[in-house]
Design an enzyme around this catalytic site. Structure first.
Site, PDB file in Angstrom:
ATOM      1  N   LYS A  73      46.636  51.801  37.163  1.00 54.18           N
ATOM      2  CA  LYS A  73      44.953  50.237  37.594  1.00 54.18           C
ATOM      3  C   LYS A  73      44.642  49.154  38.082  1.00 54.18           C
ATOM      4  O   LYS A  73      43.581  49.018  38.516  1.00 54.18           O
ATOM      5  CB  LYS A  73      45.738  48.736  35.703  1.00 54.18           C
ATOM      6  CG  LYS A  73      45.188  47.700  35.896  1.00 54.18           C
ATOM      7  CD  LYS A  73      43.478  48.583  35.326  1.00 54.18           C
ATOM      8  CE  LYS A  73      42.981  47.026  35.069  1.00 54.18           C
ATOM      9  NZ  LYS A  73      43.135  45.267  34.839  1.00 54.18           N
TER      10      LYS A  73
ATOM     11  N   GLY B 124      39.211  46.079  30.877  1.00 55.37           N
ATOM     12  CA  GLY B 124      37.963  45.817  29.414  1.00 55.37           C
ATOM     13  C   GLY B 124      38.202  44.918  28.868  1.00 55.37           C
ATOM     14  O   GLY B 124      36.458  43.439  28.973  1.00 55.37           O
TER      15      GLY B 124
ATOM     16  N   ARG C 267      36.126  38.915  50.038  1.00 55.10           N
ATOM     17  CA  ARG C 267      36.389  37.564  49.094  1.00 55.10           C
ATOM     18  C   ARG C 267      37.628  36.399  50.290  1.00 55.10           C
ATOM     19  O   ARG C 267      37.084  35.364  49.442  1.00 55.10           O
ATOM     20  CB  ARG C 267      37.947  37.517  47.620  1.00 55.10           C
ATOM     21  CG  ARG C 267      36.811  38.721  46.942  1.00 55.10           C
ATOM     22  CD  ARG C 267      37.829  39.052  45.458  1.00 55.10           C
ATOM     23  NE  ARG C 267      37.549  40.129  44.762  1.00 55.10           N
ATOM     24  CZ  ARG C 267      38.010  39.865  43.458  1.00 55.10           C
ATOM     25  NH1 ARG C 267      38.971  39.360  43.315  1.00 55.10           N
ATOM     26  NH2 ARG C 267      36.926  40.656  42.621  1.00 55.10           N
TER      27      ARG C 267
ATOM     28  N   GLU D 221      36.646  48.512  41.215  1.00 57.83           N
ATOM     29  CA  GLU D 221      36.209  46.894  40.987  1.00 57.83           C
ATOM     30  C   GLU D 221      35.654  46.511  42.056  1.00 57.83           C
ATOM     31  O   GLU D 221      34.667  46.096  42.013  1.00 57.83           O
ATOM     32  CB  GLU D 221      37.329  46.096  39.405  1.00 57.83           C
ATOM     33  CG  GLU D 221      36.505  45.080  38.816  1.00 57.83           C
ATOM     34  CD  GLU D 221      38.054  44.482  38.168  1.00 57.83           C
ATOM     35  OE1 GLU D 221      38.041  45.258  36.845  1.00 57.83           O
ATOM     36  OE2 GLU D 221      38.102  43.855  38.480  1.00 57.83           O
TER      37      GLU D 221
HETATM   38  N1  LIG Z   1      41.574  38.685  31.470  1.00 55.81           N
HETATM   39  C1  LIG Z   1      41.906  39.333  31.964  1.00 55.81           C
HETATM   40  O1  LIG Z   1      40.461  39.917  32.296  1.00 55.81           O
HETATM   41  C2  LIG Z   1      42.169  40.559  31.652  1.00 55.81           C
HETATM   42  C3  LIG Z   1      43.422  40.324  32.077  1.00 55.81           C
HETATM   43  N2  LIG Z   1      44.994  41.196  32.365  1.00 55.81           N
HETATM   44  C4  LIG Z   1      46.009  40.444  32.564  1.00 55.81           C
HETATM   45  O2  LIG Z   1      46.380  40.154  31.571  1.00 55.81           O
HETATM   46  C5  LIG Z   1      47.569  39.058  31.349  1.00 55.81           C
HETATM   47  C6  LIG Z   1      47.170  38.637  30.970  1.00 55.81           C
HETATM   48  O3  LIG Z   1      45.854  37.449  31.093  1.00 55.81           O
HETATM   49  P1  LIG Z   1      45.025  36.320  30.046  1.00 55.81           P
HETATM   50  O4  LIG Z   1      45.625  36.429  28.938  1.00 55.81           O
HETATM   51  O5  LIG Z   1      43.899  36.668  30.289  1.00 55.81           O
HETATM   52  O6  LIG Z   1      45.631  35.361  30.638  1.00 55.81           O
HETATM   53  P2  LIG Z   1      45.248  33.806  30.074  1.00 55.81           P
HETATM   54  O7  LIG Z   1      46.107  33.028  30.847  1.00 55.81           O
HETATM   55  O8  LIG Z   1      44.699  33.875  28.941  1.00 55.81           O
HETATM   56  O9  LIG Z   1      47.194  33.741  28.908  1.00 55.81           O
HETATM   57  C7  LIG Z   1      48.276  34.169  28.937  1.00 55.81           C
HETATM   58  C8  LIG Z   1      49.395  33.574  27.964  1.00 55.81           C
HETATM   59  O10 LIG Z   1      50.822  33.316  28.318  1.00 55.81           O
HETATM   60  C9  LIG Z   1      51.358  32.585  27.651  1.00 55.81           C
HETATM   61  N3  LIG Z   1      52.681  32.702  28.664  1.00 55.81           N
HETATM   62  C10 LIG Z   1      52.928  31.875  29.852  1.00 55.81           C
HETATM   63  N4  LIG Z   1      53.864  32.549  30.535  1.00 55.81           N
HETATM   64  C11 LIG Z   1      54.793  32.828  28.919  1.00 55.81           C
HETATM   65  C12 LIG Z   1      56.376  33.289  28.352  1.00 55.81           C
HETATM   66  N5  LIG Z   1      56.822  32.860  29.895  1.00 55.81           N
HETATM   67  N6  LIG Z   1      56.251  33.228  27.004  1.00 55.81           N
HETATM   68  C13 LIG Z   1      55.598  32.625  26.118  1.00 55.81           C
HETATM   69  N7  LIG Z   1      54.185  32.571  26.622  1.00 55.81           N
HETATM   70  C14 LIG Z   1      53.834  32.612  27.822  1.00 55.81           C
HETATM   71  C15 LIG Z   1      50.581  31.852  27.883  1.00 55.81           C
HETATM   72  O11 LIG Z   1      50.477  30.193  26.898  1.00 55.81           O
HETATM   73  C16 LIG Z   1      49.321  31.724  27.527  1.00 55.81           C
HETATM   74  O12 LIG Z   1      48.811  31.988  25.961  1.00 55.81           O
HETATM   75  C17 LIG Z   1      47.358  39.148  33.135  1.00 55.81           C
HETATM   76  O13 LIG Z   1      48.874  40.192  33.991  1.00 55.81           O
HETATM   77  C18 LIG Z   1      46.687  39.552  33.542  1.00 55.81           C
HETATM   78  O14 LIG Z   1      46.029  40.109  34.551  1.00 55.81           O
HETATM   79  C19 LIG Z   1      44.438  42.769  32.197  1.00 55.81           C
HETATM   80  C20 LIG Z   1      43.248  42.820  32.166  1.00 55.81           C
HETATM   81  C21 LIG Z   1      42.179  41.647  32.139  1.00 55.81           C
HETATM   82  O1  LIG Z   2      42.170  43.300  35.989  1.00 59.59           O
HETATM   83  C1  LIG Z   2      41.522  42.942  35.484  1.00 59.59           C
HETATM   84  C2  LIG Z   2      39.529  43.556  35.010  1.00 59.59           C
HETATM   85  O2  LIG Z   2      40.222  44.731  35.433  1.00 59.59           O
HETATM   86  C3  LIG Z   2      40.979  41.177  35.612  1.00 59.59           C
HETATM   87  O3  LIG Z   2      40.189  40.492  34.930  1.00 59.59           O
HETATM   88  C4  LIG Z   2      41.712  40.527  36.870  1.00 59.59           C
HETATM   89  O4  LIG Z   2      42.065  39.267  36.466  1.00 59.59           O
HETATM   90  C5  LIG Z   2      40.714  41.344  38.147  1.00 59.59           C
HETATM   91  O5  LIG Z   2      41.789  40.993  39.474  1.00 59.59           O
HETATM   92  P1  LIG Z   2      41.685  40.083  39.920  1.00 59.59           P
HETATM   93  O6  LIG Z   2      41.742  38.809  39.508  1.00 59.59           O
HETATM   94  O7  LIG Z   2      42.471  40.165  41.469  1.00 59.59           O
HETATM   95  O8  LIG Z   2      39.446  40.013  40.450  1.00 59.59           O
END
Ligand SMILES: NC(=O)C1=CN([C@@H]2O[C@H](COP(=O)(O)OP(=O)(O)OC[C@H]3O[C@@H](n4cnc5c(N)ncnc54)[C@H](O)[C@@H]3O)[C@@H](O)[C@H]2O)C=CC1
Ligand SMILES: O=C(CO)[C@H](O)[C@H](O)COP(=O)(O)O
Length: 298
Positions: free
Chosen positions: A169, A119, A268, A176
Site C-alpha cells: 500500500k 479506494g 507537495r 498515486e
Molecule cells: N480517507 C482515505 O482516503 C483513506 C484512509 N485510509 C486510512 O484509514 C485510516 C482511517 O482513515 P479515515 O477513516 O479517513 O480517518 P477519519 O479521521 O475519518 O476517522 C478516524 C476515526 O477513528 C476514531 N479514532 C481515533 N482514535 C481512536 C481510538 N484510539 N480509538 C477508537 N477510535 C479512534 C476517530 O474518532 C474517527 O472517527 C487511516 O489510517 C487512513 O490513513 C486508507 C485508505 C484511504
Molecule cells: O491512502 C490514501 C489514498 O490511497 C489516503 O487518501 C491517504 O491519506 C493519501 O495519502 P496522503 O495523505 O499522503 O496524500
C-alpha cells in the site's frame, strides 16, 4: 461471522456498512459517541469501550482497526492486548508504516493482519482494493469480511507475511503521487498554453478510449466540472505526504531510483510556499476526490 470494528470515521463507517450489508454481525466502537450512535442506527451493536467490544465478541475475536495511523493504533492495541489470545485475529486496515506493523505483529498475542486499503470514501458503493499481509490461516479466516469490504473476492489478496500488505500500500501511494503529478503537469500546460481549452472536455474525451484513461482522470474531469477549467479558488497547497515520504525513504534504503515519486513528493513540499502552480492546485482537489481530504482554498 461477527466482526468488531474500532474507528468509525470516513473509512471505518464503510467497513461497517459493507459488512452489515453482506449479512454479518458488527460490534462497533469509536472514541466519538456520535459515530457509535450512527452505526447503531444502521444495525451494528454499539460498544462503549474496547473492553465492552471484547465482551460482546466472546472467544475467537475478529477485530478490524480503522483508526488514524501512528499513536492511535498503538493506543488501541495497548488496551486490546490483555483481552487477546492466539486464536484471535486483529486487522489493521489503516495506512500504517510497515516498520510499525512488523513491531506490532511481533508483540500482538493475536494473529495480526496488515491490510492496505485503497479506494477511499468515494468507493463506498463499489468496495475497496485490499492488500493483506500476515498469517495465511488468519487471512482465510477473515475472507468473508474481506469479500464484503473489497469489491468482492477479486478485490483482495494476501501479499505475503506480516508487513507486506502495508508495504504494497505504501508503494501504491507513491505511484498515486506520481500519477497525480503527471496529470497535474499535463493540465497545467493545457491551462497556461496557447489555446483556451475546456479542461472538463479534454478530461472527458481522454477518459473515453485514450491510453491515459483512469479513475484519477475521471476525478480530474469531476474537479473541472465542479470548480471550472481554472479550478476557481482551489489553492496551491497539497496536504498529506507521509506515505510518499516512506516510499522515498525505502527506495533510498534499497538503492532503487524513484525520481518521479520523489519529484511528486518534493512538489507537495514546494506547494507549501503557495506559488499558485496549477498542477498542485489540481493535486489538492484530487485528494478530495478520492480521500475526502479537505480542499485547501485561497
Ligand atoms: N480517507 C482515505 O482516503 C483513506 C484512509 N485510509 C486510512 O484509514 C485510516 C482511517 O482513515 P479515515 O477513516 O479517513 O480517518 P477519519 O479521521 O475519518 O476517522 C478516524 C476515526 O477513528 C476514531 N479514532 C481515533 N482514535 C481512536 C481510538 N484510539 N480509538 C477508537 N477510535 C479512534 C476517530 O474518532 C474517527 O472517527 C487511516 O489510517 C487512513 O490513513 C486508507 C485508505 C484511504
Ligand atoms: O491512502 C490514501 C489514498 O490511497 C489516503 O487518501 C491517504 O491519506 C493519501 O495519502 P496522503 O495523505 O499522503 O496524500
Amino acid at each position: 461471522m461477527q466482526l468488531g470494528v474500532i474507528g468509525l470515521g470516513r473509512m471505518g463507517r464503510i467497513v461497517v456498512d459493507r459488512v452489515l450489508a453482506a449479512g454479518h454481525d458488527v460490534v462497533a466502537f469509536d472514541l466519538d459517541e456520535d459515530a457509535v450512535d450512527a452505526v447503531a442506527a444502521a444495525g451494528a451493536s454499539p460498544a462503549d469501550s474496547i473492553d465492552d467490544l471484547c465482551d460482546h465478541l466472546g472467544d475467537d475475536k475478529r477485530i478490524w482497526l480503522m483508526v488514524p495511523a501512528g499513536a492511535p493504533v498503538d493506543a488501541t492495541l495497548e488496551t486490546l492486548e490483555p483481552r487477546l489470545e492466539a486464536a484471535d485475529v486483529v486487522v489493521d486496515g489503516g495506512n500504517s508504516n510497515f516498520h510499525d506493523t512488523l513491531r506490532r505483529a511481533d508483540a500482538c498475542p493475536a494473529a495480526y493482519l496488515d491490510c492496505g486499503t485503497s479506494g477511499g470514501p468515494a468507493s463506498a458503493e463499489l468496495g475497496f482494493s485490499l492488500m493483506v499481509g500476515g498469517p495465511e490461516w488468519a487471512y482465510e479466516e477473515l475472507a468473508p469480511a474481506f469479500d464484503a469490504v473489497a469489491t468482492g473476492p477479486a478485490g483482495h489478496a494476501r501479499m505475503g507475511p506480516s508487513g507486506s500488505g502495508h508495504y504494497v500500500k505504501m508503494v501504491h501511494n507513491g505511484v498515486e503521487y506520481a500519477l497525480m503529478q503527471a496529470y497535474g503537469e499535463g493540465f497545467e500546460l493545457l491551462h497556461e498554453g496557447r489555446f483556451d481549452l475546456d479542461l472538463e472536455a479534454v478530461a472527458s474525451v481522454w477518459n473515453n478510449g485514450a491510453v491515459i484513461r483512469s479513475w484519477l482522470l475521471e476525478l480530474c474531469e469531476e474537479a473541472f466540472r465542479e470548480e471550472g477549467s481554472d479550478l476557481g479558488d482551489v489553492a496551491d497547497r497539497v496536504e498529506g505526504g507521509s506515505t510518499g515520504t516512506w516510499t522515498v525513504q525505502e527506495a533510498l534504503e534499497q538503492e532503487v531510483p524513484l525520481p518521479l515519486i520523489y519529484t511528486a513528493l518534493a512538489e507537495r513540499h514546494g506547494s507549501r510556499a503557495d506559488e499558485g502552480r496549477f498542477s498542485r492546485r489540481l493535486a489538492n482537489r484530487l485528494r478530495y476526490g478520492f480521500g475526502r481530504h479537505e480542499v485547501q482554498r485561497q
